[in-house]
Design a protein around this motif. Structure first.
Motif, PDB file in Angstrom:
ATOM      1  N   ASP A  18     -24.765 -21.855  -1.337  1.00 30.67           N
ATOM      2  CA  ASP A  18     -23.369 -22.073  -1.910  1.00 30.67           C
ATOM      3  C   ASP A  18     -22.552 -20.861  -1.588  1.00 30.67           C
ATOM      4  N   GLY A  19     -21.199 -21.390  -1.322  1.00 29.57           N
ATOM      5  CA  GLY A  19     -20.114 -20.437  -1.183  1.00 29.57           C
ATOM      6  C   GLY A  19     -20.362 -19.535   0.020  1.00 29.57           C
ATOM      7  N   THR A  46     -22.926 -15.459   4.563  1.00 34.28           N
ATOM      8  CA  THR A  46     -21.852 -15.364   3.549  1.00 34.28           C
ATOM      9  C   THR A  46     -20.966 -14.147   4.020  1.00 34.28           C
TER      10      THR A  46
END
Ligand SMILES: Nc1ncnc2c1ncn2[C@@H]1O[C@H](COP(=O)(O)OP(=O)(O)OP(=O)(O)O)[C@@H](O)[C@H]1O
Ligand SMILES: [Mg+2]
Length: 257
Positions: A18-19, A46
């Motif tokens: 996520d992200g 990320t």
């Protein structure tokens, strides 16, 4: 904690992805219909991370990078960049969006000079040439004095620097590097790892496939061990370096510290 085939725990992947700036979910891909090289690969990156991918020859490491970069057909699963589905998008569109790729082989134009190679890197945004040249040469100062030399006359290590510098010309937010240290002298390998870390510290998120597995895990934030087109182990670089199974199966023969 690492996760292992044949029953990879995807819950950790789904939470942490996520992200992510770039993520691959259950990628299935190959070169011919019905012959899958990647069999459900997961990966995430990320912002600001340096992620390493190691694994035996033929595991599908290059195929995974090519699948992320739109060079191999993804038949199932998805690739997401900044939250947007980019599965199947063409490489030149991905370059404009901010993904840079340095392939394992044939990654420079040997008949062109260093400067011309770098110019080719920014052909989609020619006005950025001077600004980006300054940035690329600040990371690879050895290229500055030789900018009018034909790239074909450079050593393997210098060619690799040109290839990496060229990929940086488009101001990528993500850089994909396929075995940048392969075939280089130990000193040049060191140089490649140092430069990769510097590029990452300059704000570029990096995925690096490497044959020098131990060195790669030493500098990366997280790593993936790919085997037969699937994630065999994932974890922080340090945890993979300390994992007896990873050492036994992948570091014993692959590593050249
Ligand atoms: N262009 C291609 N056409 C058909 N098959 C290919 C092609 N490129 C790779 N393959 C096959 O896909 C499999 C995975 O290859 P890939 O190059 O992704 O492995 P790799 O992990 O990068 O290996 P290496 O460590 O040797 O670079 C191999 O069986 C290879 O023969
Ligand atoms: Mg490869």
């Amino acid at each position: 904690m690492s996760t292992q085939n044949p029953v990879p725990d995807r819950s950790e992947h789904l939470t942490h992805a996520d992200g992510a700036i770039l993520r691959a979910d259950e990628i299935v891909a190959g070169y011919f219909p019905g012959v899958n090289i990647l069999n459900g690969c997961d990966l995430y990156l990320t912002e600001g991370e340096l992620v390493g991918i190691i694994g035996p020859n033929g595991a599908g490491k290059s195929t995974l990078l090519k699948a992320l970069f739109g060079l191999v057909k993804v038949t199932s699963g998805s690739v997401t960049f900044n939250g947007e589905d980019i599965t199947g998008q063409k490489a030149n569109a991905l370059v404009s969006r901010g993904i840079g790729f340095v392939p394992q082989t044939n990654n420079i134009f040997p008949s062109l000079t260093i400067a011309e190679n770098l110019e080719m890197g920014v052909f989609q945004k020619p006005r950025q040439f001077n600004k980006r040249l300054e940035f690329a040469l600040s990371l690879f100062p050895a290229l500055a004095d030789r900018r009018n030399q034909r790239a074909g006359s450079l050593s393997g290590g210098e060619r690799q620097m040109v290839a990496m510098a060229r990929a940086l010309m488009m101001e990528p937010s993500v850089l994909l590097l396929d075995e940048p240290s392969a075939g280089l002298s130990p000193a040049m390998q060191d140089e490649v790892f140092i430069r990769t870390r510097q590029i990452n510290r300059a704000g570029v998120s990096v995925i690096m496939v490497e044959q020098n597995a131990r060195r790669c895990l030493q500098i990366c934030d997280r790593g993936y061990v790919l085997d037969q087109g699937r994630n065999a182990y994932t974890g922080t670089g340090v945890s993979l370096l300390d994992d007896p199974k990873v050492i036994e199966l992948y570091l014993g023969t692959l590593a050249r510290a």
